[in-house]
Design a protein around this motif. Structure first.
Motif, mmCIF file in Angstrom:
data_model
loop_
_atom_site.group_PDB
_atom_site.id
_atom_site.type_symbol
_atom_site.label_atom_id
_atom_site.label_comp_id
_atom_site.label_asym_id
_atom_site.label_seq_id
_atom_site.Cartn_x
_atom_site.Cartn_y
_atom_site.Cartn_z
ATOM 1 N N SER A 140 14.022 -92.753 120.427
ATOM 2 C CA SER A 140 13.957 -93.222 119.036
ATOM 3 C C SER A 140 12.984 -92.389 118.227
ATOM 4 O O SER A 140 11.899 -92.046 118.698
ATOM 5 C CB SER A 140 13.495 -94.676 118.991
ATOM 6 O OG SER A 140 14.433 -95.496 119.606
ATOM 7 N N TRP A 141 13.380 -92.108 117.010
ATOM 8 C CA TRP A 141 12.544 -91.349 116.086
ATOM 9 C C TRP A 141 12.611 -92.012 114.727
ATOM 10 O O TRP A 141 13.554 -92.750 114.439
ATOM 11 C CB TRP A 141 13.044 -89.908 115.969
ATOM 12 C CG TRP A 141 12.998 -89.153 117.255
ATOM 13 C CD1 TRP A 141 13.887 -89.266 118.290
ATOM 14 C CD2 TRP A 141 12.016 -88.200 117.668
ATOM 15 N NE1 TRP A 141 13.510 -88.431 119.319
ATOM 16 C CE2 TRP A 141 12.369 -87.762 118.963
ATOM 17 C CE3 TRP A 141 10.881 -87.667 117.065
ATOM 18 C CZ2 TRP A 141 11.621 -86.812 119.660
ATOM 19 C CZ3 TRP A 141 10.139 -86.719 117.758
ATOM 20 C CH2 TRP A 141 10.507 -86.309 119.047
ATOM 21 N N MET A 142 11.633 -91.742 113.889
ATOM 22 C CA MET A 142 11.727 -92.231 112.525
ATOM 23 C C MET A 142 11.305 -91.147 111.553
ATOM 24 O O MET A 142 10.635 -90.193 111.932
ATOM 25 C CB MET A 142 10.892 -93.477 112.345
ATOM 26 C CG MET A 142 9.479 -93.297 112.761
ATOM 27 S SD MET A 142 8.688 -94.890 112.823
ATOM 28 C CE MET A 142 7.033 -94.326 113.005
ATOM 29 N N THR A 158 18.354 -92.479 116.690
ATOM 30 C CA THR A 158 18.235 -92.416 118.139
ATOM 31 C C THR A 158 19.010 -91.205 118.628
ATOM 32 O O THR A 158 20.127 -90.962 118.182
ATOM 33 C CB THR A 158 18.822 -93.700 118.759
ATOM 34 O OG1 THR A 158 18.150 -94.801 118.178
ATOM 35 C CG2 THR A 158 18.616 -93.720 120.247
ATOM 36 N N SER A 217 10.430 -96.162 117.186
ATOM 37 C CA SER A 217 11.133 -96.792 116.068
ATOM 38 C C SER A 217 10.193 -97.628 115.221
ATOM 39 O O SER A 217 10.590 -98.184 114.208
ATOM 40 C CB SER A 217 12.280 -97.655 116.585
ATOM 41 O OG SER A 217 11.771 -98.640 117.448
ATOM 42 N N GLN A 218 8.931 -97.754 115.618
ATOM 43 C CA GLN A 218 7.942 -98.481 114.831
ATOM 44 C C GLN A 218 6.769 -97.545 114.581
ATOM 45 O O GLN A 218 6.487 -96.670 115.389
ATOM 46 C CB GLN A 218 7.432 -99.702 115.603
ATOM 47 C CG GLN A 218 8.480 -100.764 115.857
ATOM 48 C CD GLN A 218 8.668 -101.670 114.665
ATOM 49 O OE1 GLN A 218 7.720 -101.954 113.944
ATOM 50 N NE2 GLN A 218 9.889 -102.105 114.429
ATOM 51 N N GLN A 230 13.138 -104.377 110.584
ATOM 52 C CA GLN A 230 13.314 -104.603 112.020
ATOM 53 C C GLN A 230 12.358 -105.678 112.512
ATOM 54 O O GLN A 230 11.662 -105.527 113.511
ATOM 55 C CB GLN A 230 13.095 -103.297 112.794
ATOM 56 C CG GLN A 230 14.035 -102.208 112.323
ATOM 57 C CD GLN A 230 13.926 -100.942 113.134
ATOM 58 O OE1 GLN A 230 12.907 -100.659 113.722
ATOM 59 N NE2 GLN A 230 15.006 -100.183 113.174
ATOM 60 N N THR A 285 15.368 -94.601 110.721
ATOM 61 C CA THR A 285 15.190 -94.363 112.148
ATOM 62 C C THR A 285 16.482 -93.765 112.681
ATOM 63 O O THR A 285 17.546 -93.935 112.089
ATOM 64 C CB THR A 285 14.908 -95.672 112.907
ATOM 65 O OG1 THR A 285 15.971 -96.582 112.651
ATOM 66 C CG2 THR A 285 13.610 -96.301 112.472
ATOM 67 N N GLN A 312 21.643 -94.848 113.617
ATOM 68 C CA GLN A 312 20.644 -94.590 112.591
ATOM 69 C C GLN A 312 20.614 -95.692 111.553
ATOM 70 O O GLN A 312 21.563 -96.433 111.373
ATOM 71 C CB GLN A 312 20.867 -93.234 111.911
ATOM 72 C CG GLN A 312 22.000 -93.229 110.915
ATOM 73 C CD GLN A 312 21.899 -92.053 109.960
ATOM 74 O OE1 GLN A 312 20.848 -91.434 109.815
ATOM 75 N NE2 GLN A 312 23.007 -91.740 109.295
#
Ligand SMILES: *[C@@H]1O[C@H](CO)[C@@H](O)[C@H](O)[C@H]1NC(C)=O
Ligand SMILES: *[C@@H]1O[C@H](CO)[C@@H](O)[C@H](O)[C@H]1NC(C)=O
Ligand SMILES: *[C@@H]1O[C@H](CO)[C@@H](O)[C@H](O)[C@H]1NC(C)=O
Ligand SMILES: *[C@@H]1O[C@H](CO)[C@@H](O)[C@H](O)[C@H]1NC(C)=O
Ligand SMILES: *[C@@H]1O[C@H](CO)[C@@H](O)[C@H](O)[C@H]1NC(C)=O
Ligand SMILES: *[C@@H]1O[C@H](CO)[C@@H](O)[C@H](O)[C@H]1NC(C)=O
Ligand SMILES: *[C@@H]1O[C@H](CO)[C@@H](O)[C@H](O)[C@H]1NC(C)=O
Length: 434
Positions: A148-150, A178, A72-73, A282, A176, A209
């Protein structure tokens, strides 16, 4: 949960198919201009926790480049960036972010374009196999229950570059999401995206999201920076100084209080925008937001109360009080905290957004320094003026006593001037004090 139920139903319906076939989970962000990201985890990879995974990135015409990232980062994991290489081919640029600089091309990520990749009717498709993408930078699994994906994308004409280190500018949208990647498990390590559609099914499901327009985010950041720095660097100190500059019985109630109220509202508005920015980024637990909560909380909740208490006290007794003293010193403390936090904010801003001109933190520093010098000069100017007046008015006989008492009193009063009580002359002209 709803998705789980939905999925259970889907699995029940496709149960037989699922065991033999590749299972693909597809996410199409609603703000993603039609871009879609698909993930498949072969059965063996899911069982052993390492091995290949398959990704498909697809974008309609009008997208210049787009990307899928793990975690996520930016610094969490691998990034897969896709853009047009030529009229019919795409470039896959695997990158890694270290710190907050633009992610750099990383050839050690073992990811390859597969059959079916290319540009057909303007639609960019990248079918990717990554052989070591199952763990994140922190060692945790990139797959699982809530993986988590972005994503990010930029609109524009095709890039037409096969340079994997191509310089990319700030994206237009990012987000992002999930996924429960157990929904994506299935298949036997072959490219699932060229298997005829009938033998696989796609699910569009995510558990969480967030989508952020970088254009709006950019505007919010500027608004936040301008509003909070104008309030803390210029308005609070100057409106406090008005008590020294305009020593009149009406200064507190008619000038100081209303103007400070305006400054507080401006700081509060800037704070609101800042909270929204920190949600987008975030960064809610970072230094800058936390110091911001303290500084804004102080000027919004504590300072007005202390100021009013001192004012009421002054109207009754004509003297300063603990309220006034605290109002003055806390006011200076919160303003200084806000000013310092502005500097911290520039550190954040430049780290996350290289577009910020390097001159702006310098300009900020110069303005803060000038304001500090003005503030200190005015206070000393007023003190020396009061002190000389006292000296002139006191009779030699009383000097000894008066030199102590009135000066102490004047200091108190000049203290209380800042605290929204009285003004320097007030102690000697009590006639108008009720
Ligand atoms: C893998 O599965 C596909 C269909 O899903 C099948 O066509 C292929 O023969 C299988 N390959 C192996 C090695 O089992
Ligand atoms: C571009 O695609 C064509 C087929 O469409 C292929 O023959 C060629 O090797 C590709 N070029 C590159 C650099 O991948
Ligand atoms: C992938 O493997 C290479 C070496 O095989 C390694 O240098 C690289 O760090 C690995 N990447 C990840 C994301 O594990
Ligand atoms: C993820 O999906 C699996 C398979 O359907 C399910 O058993 C599990 O409860 C799901 N986990 C979460 C956290 O939704
Ligand atoms: C999936 O989630 C459940 C709880 O919802 C947890 O007990 C389990 O360990 C998780 N499995 C994986 C593979 O993360
Ligand atoms: C690829 O792009 C980078 C960054 O713009 C540049 O430094 C490099 O020279 C380019 N490489 C080639 C082969 O053009
Ligand atoms: C899965 O792993 C087993 C051993 O763990 C191996 O025998 C089998 O060939 C693998 N299947 C595929 C499709 O790679």
């Amino acid at each position: 949960m709803k998705f789980s139920n939905l999925f259970a139903a889907a699995v029940a319906a496709f149960g037989l198919v699922r065991s033999g076939c590749s299972q693909i989970v597809k996410h199409r962000p609603s703000e993603g201009a039609g871009v879609s990201y698909s993930i498949n985890v072969p059965k063996n990879t899911s069982v052993t926790g390492s091995g290949p995974i398959f990704l498909q990135l697809q974008a309609p015409p009008g997208v210049k480049w787009f990307a899928l990232g793990q975690g996520s980062q930016m610094t969490d994991g691998n990034l897969f960036i896709v853009y047009a290489a030529s009229r019919h081919n795409v470039t896959l640029s695997t990158r890694r972010a270290t710190g907050h600089v633009q992610p750099l091309y990383d050839p050690s990520i073992e990811a390859y374009l597969l059959d079916g990749s290319g540009i057909h009717d303007g639609v960019m498709t990248a079918n990717i196999r990554c052989d070591n993408c199952t763990t994140l930078a922190n060692g945790e699994s990139a797959l699982g229950n809530s993986s988590s994906w972005m994503w990010a994308l930029t609109h524009g004409p095709p890039m037409m570059s096969s340079n994997v280190s191509q310089l990319l500018y700030q994206h237009d949208w990012h987000g992002t999401f999930t996924l429960n990647t157990t929904w994506a498990v299935g298949g036997n390590n072959t490219n699932p995206f060229v298997v005829p559609m009938a033998t696989m099914h796609e699910l569009s499901a995510y558990t969480h999201q967030q989508q952020v327009s970088d254009t709006i985010l950019h505007k919010k950041r500027i608004a936040h920076g301008v509003m909070t720095s104008v309030a803390f660097v210029l308005l609070f100190p100057n409106f406090a100084l008005l008590l020294y500059i305009v020593p009149s019985r009406r200064t507190v109630a008619w000038i100081h209080a209303p103007l400070q109220l305006f400054a507080v509202l401006l700081a509060l508005a800037g704070f609101g925008v800042g909270v929204s920015v920190s949600k987008d980024l975030q960064e809610i637990g970072g230094y800058h937001p936390v110091i911001g909560y303290v500084a804004v909380g102080g000027v919004v909740l504590i300072q007005p109360v202390l100021g009013i208490m001192q004012h009421l006290h002054f109207r009754k007794t004509g003297t300063s009080s603990l309220y006034g003293v605290s109002h003055r010193y806390l006011g200076r403390f919160f303003a200084a905290l806000g000013v310092i936090n502005g500097g911290v904010g520039f550190h954040y801003a430049t780290a996350k957004n290289p577009d910020i001109p390097p001159a702006s933190p310098i300009a900020y520093g110069i303005i803060c320094g000038s304001m500090f010098i003005i503030y200190v000069s005015v206070i000393f100017w007023r003190r020396s003026k009061s002190a000389s007046k006292t000296a002139r008015f006191s009779l030699p006989f009383f000097r000894r006593r008066q030199e102590k008492a009135p000066i102490a009193k004047l200091e108190n009063n000049s203290d209380s001037t800042l605290c929204g009580s009285g003004v320097v002359e007030t102690s000697r002209e009590k006639s108008w004090v009720p």
